[in-house]
Design an enzyme around this catalytic site. Structure first.
Site, PDB file in Angstrom:
ATOM      1  N   ASP A 120       3.542  -8.903 -67.589  1.00  0.00           N
ATOM      2  CA  ASP A 120       3.077  -9.160 -68.959  1.00  0.00           C
ATOM      3  C   ASP A 120       1.577  -9.377 -68.859  1.00  0.00           C
ATOM      4  OD1 ASP A 120       2.290 -10.237 -71.366  1.00  0.00           O
ATOM      5  OD2 ASP A 120       3.919 -11.697 -71.487  1.00  0.00           O
ATOM      6  N   TYR A 163       5.291 -23.619 -65.416  1.00  0.00           N
ATOM      7  CA  TYR A 163       5.724 -22.435 -66.144  1.00  0.00           C
ATOM      8  C   TYR A 163       4.538 -21.670 -66.714  1.00  0.00           C
ATOM      9  CZ  TYR A 163      10.767 -22.260 -66.278  1.00  0.00           C
ATOM     10  OH  TYR A 163      12.071 -22.068 -65.962  1.00  0.00           O
ATOM     11  N   LYS A 210       8.440 -16.646 -68.962  1.00  0.00           N
ATOM     12  CA  LYS A 210       9.689 -16.262 -68.308  1.00  0.00           C
ATOM     13  C   LYS A 210       9.454 -15.066 -67.385  1.00  0.00           C
ATOM     14  CE  LYS A 210      13.183 -18.906 -69.270  1.00  0.00           C
ATOM     15  NZ  LYS A 210      12.802 -20.110 -68.536  1.00  0.00           N
TER      16      LYS A 210
HETATM   17  C1  F6R Z   1       8.268 -13.997 -72.025  1.00  0.00           C
HETATM   18  C2  F6R Z   1       7.693 -14.837 -73.050  1.00  0.00           C
HETATM   19  C3  F6R Z   1       8.030 -16.242 -73.158  1.00  0.00           C
HETATM   20  C4  F6R Z   1       6.795 -17.079 -73.427  1.00  0.00           C
HETATM   21  C5  F6R Z   1       7.123 -18.338 -74.128  1.00  0.00           C
HETATM   22  C6  F6R Z   1       5.977 -19.297 -74.321  1.00  0.00           C
HETATM   23  O1  F6R Z   1       7.810 -12.723 -72.197  1.00  0.00           O
HETATM   24  O2  F6R Z   1       6.899 -14.339 -73.818  1.00  0.00           O
HETATM   25  O3  F6R Z   1       8.739 -16.748 -72.081  1.00  0.00           O
HETATM   26  O4  F6R Z   1       6.132 -17.314 -72.234  1.00  0.00           O
HETATM   27  O5  F6R Z   1       7.679 -17.970 -75.345  1.00  0.00           O
HETATM   28  O6  F6R Z   1       4.815 -18.687 -74.672  1.00  0.00           O
HETATM   29  P1  F6R Z   1       3.630 -19.375 -75.522  1.00  0.00           P
HETATM   30  O7  F6R Z   1       3.496 -20.780 -75.047  1.00  0.00           O
HETATM   31  O8  F6R Z   1       2.444 -18.534 -75.217  1.00  0.00           O
HETATM   32  O9  F6R Z   1       4.068 -19.273 -76.932  1.00  0.00           O
HETATM   33 MG    MG Z   2       7.890 -10.831 -71.325  1.00  0.00          MG
HETATM   34 MG    MG Z   3       5.558 -13.079 -72.748  1.00  0.00          MG
END
Ligand code: F6R
Ligand code: MG
Ligand code: MG
Length: 364
Positions: free
Chosen positions: A11, A230, A233
């Site tokens: 990503d 974290y 994901k």
């Molecule tokens: C995976 C993804 C999610 C984000 C999560 C938090 O592709 O997009 O796991 O990492 O929703 O993201 P923020 O804190 O940027 O809203």
């Molecule tokens: Mg993703």
């Molecule tokens: Mg993402």
């Protein structure tokens, strides 16, 4: 002929939150890789599922090839530059290191690779998932390779009924790879005992016991184990060969009818059903639901056919409706009980601070 299939995904930025990379971003990744076509690589394919860009390479250099990993890293850097130029959200998010150092494993991107002896016809599937983590493939792989309810070949084909070797990784063990190898049919219950814990035990490979040939390679990276915190994901990728001595394409796809509940969804901190989605799909409701797409190919002399979209068929519309209902059902209970992940799996630390604050206010 020996061919290596390597899929590397990251990503590196997306439009309107975690929805989809821009076309310009994908084109800049493609331009970078195109320069090596016919030299380091024999062919490649680029696609996106939700906000992740996956690059599938065909080459002759075996898994873990430094030059190949460097090419993927450089291409993701090109894409990140474009993401910054366009002001995309999360530009370069999965590139956790400042510089490339030999192998992208551990630097953020997810990787699945296998070297195969090409059969006369070599059909295989590339699965790419978004808004979930590597354990999402545990149940479908178990059902496709070990359960005759999904794999009728286990009853009908002598070679398939000899069973498969499962290689399972303990992803909580970050110092080095801690693996166990178990065989079906005799170890089937032990495999199930491990795979019930999707956050800890993850299938990394499966081999035919009849021929020793590798059937499956899956990414196992859990970024928070690497980064200590974290960063999103892990949105896993998976390669699976089909037909012949392996489960048929339809047997590999069959378990995705379930829409089983996996970790992910909004803020990577919930539980949602895994929806089989069309290639290039975007993300919508509640930063989800978790999705998986399946691109089917044949490879011959290191060259890929065009992909076929295995979830683009009226049957899967019916399944998507069912999975939408499951998503609605679990979302109705919001933050309560099994709708959210355990503390150790939440993407945000804020709730821990809240609990610490409240701890002081308790009295006995
Ligand atoms: C995976 C993804 C999610 C984000 C999560 C938090 O592709 O997009 O796991 O990492 O929703 O993201 P923020 O804190 O940027 O809203
Ligand atoms: Mg993703
Ligand atoms: Mg993402």
């Amino acid at each position: 002929m020996k061919t290596t299939l390597s899929v590397i995904k990251a990503d590196i930025g997306s439009i309107a939150g975690h929805i989809k990379p821009s076309e310009a971003l994908i084109e800049s990744v493609r331009d970078c890789i195109n320069r090596q076509l016919g030299q380091l690589i024999t062919d490649f394919y680029i696609g996106n599922t939700g906000d992740d860009v996956a690059i599938l390479f065909c080459h002759e250099h075996g898994p873990g090839c430094t030059e190949l990993h460097q090419l993927a890293w450089d291409a993701f850097i090109c894409g990140t530059d474009k993401a910054k130029e366009q002001g995309l959200y999360g530009a370069g998010q999965d590139l956790l290191a400042d510089a490339f150092s030999g192998n992208v494993k551990g630097l953020g991107p997810a990787v699945a690779e296998m070297e195969i002896e090409e059969r006369k016809a070599e059909p295989f599937l590339l699965f790419t998932a978004d808004k979930t983590d590597p354990g999402a493939y545990n149940l479908p792989l178990y059902l496709s390779f070990a359960d005759p309810m999904h794999c009728s070949g286990l009853i009908l084909s002598p070679k398939i009924s000899e069973g498969f070797k499962f290689v399972i990784l303990d992803v909580a063990h970050v110092e080095e790879d801690r693996i166990i190898e178990l065989n079906t049919p005799e170890d089937t219950y032990d495999i199930a005992a491990l795979l019930r814990d999707n956050e800890r035990f993850v299938i990394s490979a499966i081999y035919s016991r009849a021929t020793g040939a590798q059937a499956t390679a899956a990414s196992t990276t859990r970024l928070h184990n690497i980064a200590g915190t974290y960063t999103g994901k892990d949105d896993p990728v998976l390669l699976t060969r089909c037909q012949g001595d392996f489960p048929a394409t339809g047997e590999i796809l069959s378990p995705y009818s379930i829409g089983h509940f996996v970790a992910g969804f909004m803020r990577g901190s919930h539980v949602g059903p895994l929806m089989p989605a069309k290639m290039g799909c975007s993300i919508s409701y509640f930063d989800g639901p978790p999705v998986v797409s399946a691109a089917g190919f044949c490879v011959h002399n290191g060259k890929l056919t065009e992909p076929v979209d295995c979830f683009d068929h009226p049957y899967w519309d019916y399944i998507r409706d069912k999975v939408s209902r499951k998503a609605f059902d679990i979302r109705e209970q919001g933050f309560s009980g099994p709708a959210m992940l355990h503390y150790s799996e939440l993407e945000y630390g804020g709730i821990v601070d809240t609990m610490n604050k409240l701890e002081k206010k308790f009295s006995c």
